[in-house]
Design a protein around this motif. Structure first.
Motif, PDB file in Angstrom:
ATOM      1  N   GLN A 111       0.800  -1.232   0.000  1.00  0.00           N
ATOM      2  CA  GLN A 111       0.000   0.000   0.000  1.00  0.00           C
ATOM      3  C   GLN A 111       0.830   1.278   0.000  1.00  0.00           C
ATOM      4  O   GLN A 111       0.408   2.286  -0.563  1.00  0.00           O
ATOM      5  CB  GLN A 111      -1.026  -0.009   1.143  1.00  0.00           C
ATOM      6  CG  GLN A 111      -0.506   0.212   2.529  1.00  0.00           C
ATOM      7  CD  GLN A 111      -1.660   0.456   3.530  1.00  0.00           C
ATOM      8  OE1 GLN A 111      -2.783   0.729   3.151  1.00  0.00           O
ATOM      9  NE2 GLN A 111      -1.357   0.345   4.808  1.00  0.00           N
ATOM     10  N   LYS A 112       2.008   1.278   0.614  1.00  0.00           N
ATOM     11  CA  LYS A 112       2.789   2.523   0.612  1.00  0.00           C
ATOM     12  C   LYS A 112       3.232   2.892  -0.800  1.00  0.00           C
ATOM     13  O   LYS A 112       3.213   4.062  -1.190  1.00  0.00           O
ATOM     14  CB  LYS A 112       3.993   2.410   1.562  1.00  0.00           C
ATOM     15  CG  LYS A 112       3.590   2.616   3.021  1.00  0.00           C
ATOM     16  CD  LYS A 112       4.777   2.917   3.915  1.00  0.00           C
ATOM     17  CE  LYS A 112       5.386   1.637   4.412  1.00  0.00           C
ATOM     18  NZ  LYS A 112       6.390   1.869   5.481  1.00  0.00           N
ATOM     19  N   ASP A 113       3.625   1.896  -1.578  1.00  0.00           N
ATOM     20  CA  ASP A 113       3.971   2.160  -2.986  1.00  0.00           C
ATOM     21  C   ASP A 113       2.756   2.713  -3.731  1.00  0.00           C
ATOM     22  O   ASP A 113       2.885   3.609  -4.570  1.00  0.00           O
ATOM     23  CB  ASP A 113       4.412   0.866  -3.681  1.00  0.00           C
ATOM     24  CG  ASP A 113       5.771   0.388  -3.185  1.00  0.00           C
ATOM     25  OD1 ASP A 113       6.540   1.232  -2.677  1.00  0.00           O
ATOM     26  OD2 ASP A 113       6.041  -0.816  -3.301  1.00  0.00           O
ATOM     27  N   CYS A 114       1.603   2.145  -3.419  1.00  0.00           N
ATOM     28  CA  CYS A 114       0.380   2.569  -4.126  1.00  0.00           C
ATOM     29  C   CYS A 114       0.020   4.004  -3.770  1.00  0.00           C
ATOM     30  O   CYS A 114      -0.342   4.796  -4.652  1.00  0.00           O
ATOM     31  CB  CYS A 114      -0.765   1.610  -3.811  1.00  0.00           C
ATOM     32  SG  CYS A 114      -0.477  -0.036  -4.503  1.00  0.00           S
ATOM     33  N   PHE A 115       0.114   4.374  -2.489  1.00  0.00           N
ATOM     34  CA  PHE A 115      -0.181   5.766  -2.123  1.00  0.00           C
ATOM     35  C   PHE A 115       0.830   6.718  -2.764  1.00  0.00           C
ATOM     36  O   PHE A 115       0.468   7.805  -3.206  1.00  0.00           O
ATOM     37  CB  PHE A 115      -0.215   5.947  -0.600  1.00  0.00           C
ATOM     38  CG  PHE A 115      -1.573   5.696  -0.025  1.00  0.00           C
ATOM     39  CD1 PHE A 115      -2.549   6.680  -0.070  1.00  0.00           C
ATOM     40  CD2 PHE A 115      -1.907   4.465   0.530  1.00  0.00           C
ATOM     41  CE1 PHE A 115      -3.823   6.453   0.443  1.00  0.00           C
ATOM     42  CE2 PHE A 115      -3.170   4.223   1.043  1.00  0.00           C
ATOM     43  CZ  PHE A 115      -4.133   5.217   1.003  1.00  0.00           C
ATOM     44  N   ILE A 143      -3.253   2.246 -10.676  1.00  0.00           N
ATOM     45  CA  ILE A 143      -2.235   3.200 -11.127  1.00  0.00           C
ATOM     46  C   ILE A 143      -0.850   2.580 -11.003  1.00  0.00           C
ATOM     47  O   ILE A 143      -0.023   2.658 -11.924  1.00  0.00           O
ATOM     48  CB  ILE A 143      -2.322   4.503 -10.285  1.00  0.00           C
ATOM     49  CG1 ILE A 143      -3.641   5.228 -10.556  1.00  0.00           C
ATOM     50  CG2 ILE A 143      -1.126   5.411 -10.535  1.00  0.00           C
ATOM     51  CD1 ILE A 143      -3.957   6.346  -9.557  1.00  0.00           C
ATOM     52  N   THR A 144      -0.613   1.941  -9.860  1.00  0.00           N
ATOM     53  CA  THR A 144       0.691   1.326  -9.617  1.00  0.00           C
ATOM     54  C   THR A 144       0.961   0.197 -10.603  1.00  0.00           C
ATOM     55  O   THR A 144       2.076   0.075 -11.142  1.00  0.00           O
ATOM     56  CB  THR A 144       0.755   0.806  -8.166  1.00  0.00           C
ATOM     57  OG1 THR A 144       0.538   1.934  -7.295  1.00  0.00           O
ATOM     58  CG2 THR A 144       2.099   0.162  -7.852  1.00  0.00           C
ATOM     59  N   LYS A 200      -2.501   9.863   6.637  1.00  0.00           N
ATOM     60  CA  LYS A 200      -1.658   8.841   7.277  1.00  0.00           C
ATOM     61  C   LYS A 200      -0.439   8.533   6.408  1.00  0.00           C
ATOM     62  O   LYS A 200       0.647   8.274   6.917  1.00  0.00           O
ATOM     63  CB  LYS A 200      -2.474   7.571   7.534  1.00  0.00           C
ATOM     64  CG  LYS A 200      -3.520   7.763   8.632  1.00  0.00           C
ATOM     65  CD  LYS A 200      -3.786   6.455   9.373  1.00  0.00           C
ATOM     66  CE  LYS A 200      -4.594   6.718  10.639  1.00  0.00           C
ATOM     67  NZ  LYS A 200      -5.981   7.146  10.339  1.00  0.00           N
ATOM     68  N   TYR A 201      -0.635   8.546   5.091  1.00  0.00           N
ATOM     69  CA  TYR A 201       0.512   8.317   4.206  1.00  0.00           C
ATOM     70  C   TYR A 201       1.552   9.418   4.392  1.00  0.00           C
ATOM     71  O   TYR A 201       2.743   9.138   4.585  1.00  0.00           O
ATOM     72  CB  TYR A 201       0.052   8.258   2.746  1.00  0.00           C
ATOM     73  CG  TYR A 201       1.215   8.329   1.771  1.00  0.00           C
ATOM     74  CD1 TYR A 201       2.077   7.240   1.614  1.00  0.00           C
ATOM     75  CD2 TYR A 201       1.480   9.491   1.055  1.00  0.00           C
ATOM     76  CE1 TYR A 201       3.158   7.309   0.752  1.00  0.00           C
ATOM     77  CE2 TYR A 201       2.556   9.565   0.190  1.00  0.00           C
ATOM     78  CZ  TYR A 201       3.396   8.480   0.046  1.00  0.00           C
ATOM     79  OH  TYR A 201       4.476   8.556  -0.794  1.00  0.00           O
ATOM     80  N   ASP A 245       3.095  -1.540   5.801  1.00  0.00           N
ATOM     81  CA  ASP A 245       2.904  -2.582   4.792  1.00  0.00           C
ATOM     82  C   ASP A 245       2.808  -3.926   5.494  1.00  0.00           C
ATOM     83  O   ASP A 245       3.474  -4.163   6.508  1.00  0.00           O
ATOM     84  CB  ASP A 245       4.079  -2.579   3.804  1.00  0.00           C
ATOM     85  CG  ASP A 245       3.910  -1.482   2.752  1.00  0.00           C
ATOM     86  OD1 ASP A 245       2.756  -1.162   2.428  1.00  0.00           O
ATOM     87  OD2 ASP A 245       4.919  -0.962   2.277  1.00  0.00           O
ATOM     88  N   HIS A 246       1.942  -4.771   4.959  1.00  0.00           N
ATOM     89  CA  HIS A 246       1.689  -6.051   5.601  1.00  0.00           C
ATOM     90  C   HIS A 246       2.040  -7.183   4.646  1.00  0.00           C
ATOM     91  O   HIS A 246       1.310  -7.414   3.684  1.00  0.00           O
ATOM     92  CB  HIS A 246       0.224  -6.172   6.004  1.00  0.00           C
ATOM     93  CG  HIS A 246      -0.273  -4.994   6.792  1.00  0.00           C
ATOM     94  ND1 HIS A 246      -0.240  -4.961   8.159  1.00  0.00           N
ATOM     95  CD2 HIS A 246      -0.777  -3.804   6.390  1.00  0.00           C
ATOM     96  CE1 HIS A 246      -0.720  -3.790   8.573  1.00  0.00           C
ATOM     97  NE2 HIS A 246      -1.051  -3.077   7.520  1.00  0.00           N
TER      98      HIS A 246
END
Lengths: 450, 450
Positions: free
Chosen positions: A364-368, A390-391, A426-427, A434-435
């Protein structure tokens, strides 16, 4: 300097048929099984939950199904949706690929969910249904169905995952504004809910539990029908208007996608954008790659097992032959709430099994990060779910550039993120985690399938 | 049963000129005065704040001004915007009138503010400006300008009214996502801010104070320009694309408005929808009534005084001849943040004085009730500001019905309310208050004008 180019369709050009991919699948999906008898389910077994119009669509093998006039009328409040060349994004990442995106965030609901909400409410109205139930996670689906039900004069009760109900009150308010009743799940209204609350009075709930509650309510009352926002064949069918429009718009752009990308929760927006292109592969020998992007924390397509499993936690739904992480799997609390579902549904699972589509997982961090890059380039602030698409598109563009073979990439921007700004906060505050799941965790969850 | 009918324009049909109403006004507005000398201001006096391209537009008497290609390119990311027949709303209120609405909420910013943000950032870029300042109340304007500046490579500093900064963090996050710096106002960054904080360290701020801060920053640094989101002639000019499109769309509908309605804060969306129709009145003898709807708690058009006043609290801006409640007036904290401004600007004020338009004031609880009615009928959840236009349109329809003379009513739906759900929550919780001003309060505020 042309920075963004939009390809639009007139209302007259809007497709008037949904596409049913079952007609063209080389291997048909395995039949759903009755949760009690484990025998293939009959249409009449589903009649307690759904109107016959939708049950027929669920089992239909016709290639095309006409969209009713009243559904088209309401589609016209936001459709045809625009298709954009992502020129500014291309420039920002320095790619030689041509990237396009279809934008579904212009609906009253802010996402693609309206496409099936309108259709489902319509078929229920047609058979005189006065009350419906459904579940919702973060709330996009519940929002979409709330207005559709209101429009067709149907009362709606939404079981909303309790932690979202408490932490993200805005979607609840929006559903209330459209006159729906919103109940935090697990609730005392159902046996399923009471059982879970007895075990854990502080249960934060899950999508699987909320489905159990909504299904139980409908099954217990002949006057009440149930509605699901993804996974099932008829839901994916209704979303194919996205891809049918995109086909016409790519033609107007004088281009054709080598790659089509969608984010993946239960399959509805991915199927919507990709199925018509997969049809062109199957019938006309085109070679578009269809790629579903799922969260690394909920990787049923990339790391799940293909087997019969329930659609809900309690085990009230039919058993579906699909890639699954197990119906007891509780995904980490990533902000793309719409992607936190344990199973993939029968159509997408069969297509993946047969190599007719692909899947990738993303953190998710890459995606944000890519979502922010997209907003700063193209202007539209994407929903957290859409940042996975998008990612996926950016990653494919980079691979093409490395290989020195620029390609045409189309992705579905399923919704805007105006209701998800706390996740962006939060980002930026570096509070996102990340999980990654261990193989053991996944094996244990799958082993729990009854 | 056709429930909603949409009238769209192709990109080729999108107007390519803004309309400058000064060319056709029978009485030209009085000139702005220099805040120091109180003499008519010269273009060069404004050069510290604005690029020459915009100063020229502010003083232009040309009827039409071409929209530059790069501005048109970015407009195309969300324009032409749709115009809808509000069939479901008509049915809900049982009117014989035909009601139409133009919808500006489809832009990246979720409102009409993008129309001038893009133009202003473009003209600044053209003259090599690298940094801009602005103010924002609830945040719609700041959001719109943040992306426009990012697009054209300009750094942006936004002074955001402190109480909104603290109570409504989402707009701030959205501006940050577009890479703008957001400063709660009053701040320690300016003399204006420091002076107010010295008097009241807990000051909640106001739009007037935030303007003072943003203007001071730009005036103090030759490298920095200032931008305003409403009130000024060039801002209203940029918004006329709304009405120019609506004219073409009403023509496609085979209809023409007897009444055009917009909500009113500083005048930008009202002018955008109405000025092209007022032109048709002035040049072609049409008889459309243009009605501005302002909050009863900030009634400069209906209860203010026409006189020279400042645009900001501290008195740094030019003096404008306009209807005003006094630059020290602090409006009650209604949820339509975009309508909380003390003055009306020179164009609208002159038009109102000359009887070429009308004004009404409305209470916020009535507006929210009509906003909910609209959402449940038409699907789109309106911004709190836009509920005033909805209310104006519904009230006029009822008057027409009572008189037995059904008419055609067009209103501007300036934005969606996806970022304003807490306000709807307060409406449903019956926590909203209506604020009626006494004549004495208004007189005292106007008497404070220096």
């Amino acid at each position: 300097m042309k920075t963004t180019k939009k390809f639009i369709l007139t209302e007259q050009e809007m497709p008037t048929r949904w596409y049913n991919i079952i007609a063209d699948m080389p291997n048909k999906p395995l039949p759903p099984l009755h949760p009690g008898t484990r025998e293939p389910i009959k249409p009449e077994d589903l009649a307690a939950l759904f109107p016959m119009g939708l049950i027929k669509q669920e089992a239909s093998t016709e290639r095309y199904i006409d969209i009713p006039g009243e559904v088209l009328d309401l589609y016209r409040s936001y459709r045809p949706s625009p298709l954009f060349r992502a020129s500014a994004l291309e420039k920002a990442i320095g790619t030689n690929c041509r990237i396009y995106y279809k934008y579904e965030g212009g609906s009253y609901a802010g996402s693609h969910k309206a496409n099936t909400a309108i259709a489902q409410a319509y078929y229920n109205k047609l058979e005189g249904v006065k009350k419906m139930t459904t579940e919702t996670g973060a709330g996009q689906w519940g929002t979409a169905l709330s207005f559709a039900c209101r429009h067709f004069g149907i009362e709606l009760e939404v079981f909303m995952v309790r932690i979202s109900y408490e932490q993200k009150p805005y979607r609840k308010i929006m559903m209330n504004t459209y006159d729906a009743t919103v109940v935090p799940s697990p609730s005392e209204l159902t046996e399923s809910g009471r059982k879970i609350l007895a075990e854990d009075p502080a249960s934060p709930g899950s999508l699987g539990i909320a489905i159990s509650e909504a299904v139980e309510r409908a099954a217990a009352d002949a006057e009440v029908k149930y509605s699901l926002g993804s996974v099932l064949n008829h839901v994916l069918l209704h979303q194919t208007i996205i891809g049918e429009e995109a086909l016409l718009q790519m033609n107007k752009a004088g281009d054709y996608p080598d790659i089509v990308v969608g984010c993946f929760g239960g399959g509805s927006n991915f199927s919507g954008i990709s199925f018509p292109f997969i049809r062109e592969n199957l019938l006309n020998g085109n070679k578009t790659r269809a790629i579903a992007i799922e969260p690394a924390s909920c990787p049923k397509l990339t790391r799940g097992k293909y087997m019969y499993d329930f659609g809900d936690t309690v085990g009230l739904t039919p058993l579906l032959a699909m890639y699954t992480l197990g119906h007891n799997f509780v995904p980490a609390k990533i902000h793309a709430g719409g992607l936190r579902y344990h199973g993939a549904g029968v159509l997408v699972s069969q297509l993946l099994k047969d190599g007719l589509m692909e899947a990738r997982s993303k953190l998710q961090k890459d995606c944000f990060r890519n979502g922010v890059l997209f907003a700063r380039s193209e202007g539209i602030l994407p929903a957290p779910e859409s940042t996975y698409a998008i990612t996926g598109a950016i990653d494919e563009a980079r691979k093409c550039d490395e290989a020195g073979i620029p390609q045409t990439i189309l992705f579905n921007l399923s919704g805007h993120g105006h209701l998800d700004l706390s996740a962006y906060d939060k980002y930026f505050s570096e509070e996102l985690e990340d999980h990654a799941l261990t193989d053991k965790e996944i094996e244990e969850s799958i082993a729990m399938i009854r």
